[in-house]
Motif scaffolding. Structure first.
Motif, short mmCIF file in Angstrom:
data_model
loop_
_atom_site.label_atom_id
_atom_site.label_comp_id
_atom_site.label_asym_id
_atom_site.label_seq_id
_atom_site.Cartn_x
_atom_site.Cartn_y
_atom_site.Cartn_z
N UNK A 207 0.83 -1.19 0.00
CA UNK A 207 0.00 0.00 0.00
C UNK A 207 0.87 1.25 0.00
N UNK A 208 1.95 1.22 0.79
CA UNK A 208 2.88 2.35 0.81
C UNK A 208 3.60 2.47 -0.54
N UNK A 209 3.94 1.34 -1.14
CA UNK A 209 4.65 1.35 -2.42
C UNK A 209 3.80 1.97 -3.52
N UNK A 210 2.53 1.55 -3.59
CA UNK A 210 1.66 2.04 -4.66
C UNK A 210 1.14 3.45 -4.40
N UNK A 211 0.81 3.74 -3.14
CA UNK A 211 0.07 4.98 -2.87
C UNK A 211 0.74 5.95 -1.91
#
Length: 202
Positions: free
Chosen positions: A51-55
């Motif tokens: 989630x941190x990687x994408x957003x």
């Protein structure tokens, strides 16, 4: 430009789509505050790190969910508006779209209102939301401009101004309909239809 393309590809991945879907469902049932990265990651079946990687942040994920929903609704609206060959057909399309939106699952409304709330205290989200509205107004304004060129409408203002007022009518009605499902809105809809017809040149 290259970075933007890479980001769009990333957000178009299957896992990113699952995250967006999970966040949408979570906000509808738990609200933004209860939609933690841990919960959304569990529902999406991915690691919290993804989630941190994408957003990067929950706020950015909220923006992407609203962008995704808006793109779907705009695609339907543009398709039907493009086929509308009279003022009455255009107004009917707008009314049908509004009623369909109001009857959708609670996530649709919760997302937009949660994002408005977040945007009041987050400049990045406010900028993203403003840009999203600019694009939506612009796309509808382009359709209205084409309709005027074809002689279907005679706009009582600049295309973007008319588009903005039509959206304002719809947003105001949506808020009241969602807040008071038992409200008899028939007279208000009749007045709104006449207002929309006037804006389009009837």
């Amino acid at each position: 430009m290259e970075a933007t393309v890479r980001e769009e590809r990333r957000l178009d991945s299957e896992k990113a789509k699952r995250i967006v879907s999970a966040m949408r469902a979570s906000v509808g049932s738990r609200g933004a505050a209860g939609s933690t990265f841990d919960h959304v990651a569990q529902v999406a079946g991915v690691s919290r790190g993804l989630l941190h990687y994408y957003f990067g942040s929950k706020e950015r994920l909220l923006v992407e969910v609203v962008r995704h929903d808006t793109e779907i609704r705009m695609g339907v609206l543009e398709e039907h508006l493009a086929a509308a060959d009279s003022i009455d057909a255009i107004v009917e399309t707008l009314v049908v779209q509004l009623k369909a939106f109001v009857s959708e699952d609670p996530a649709s409304h919760a997302l937009i209102h949660e994002l408005f709330s977040v945007s009041r205290r987050n400049d990045d989200v406010r900028d993203e939301l403003a840009e999203l509205y600019r694009k939506v107004r612009g796309r509808v304004a382009d359709l209205l401009r084409d309709k005027e060129a074809d002689g279907v409408v005679k706009l009582r203002g600049e295309p973007e101004a008319v588009a903005s007022l039509l959206f304002a009518l719809g947003a105001g009605l949506e808020l009241q309909l969602v807040s008071d499902p038992e409200w008899d809105s028939s007279n208000t809809f009749a007045a709104g239809i006449q207002t929309a017809r006037f804006l389009l040149g009837a």
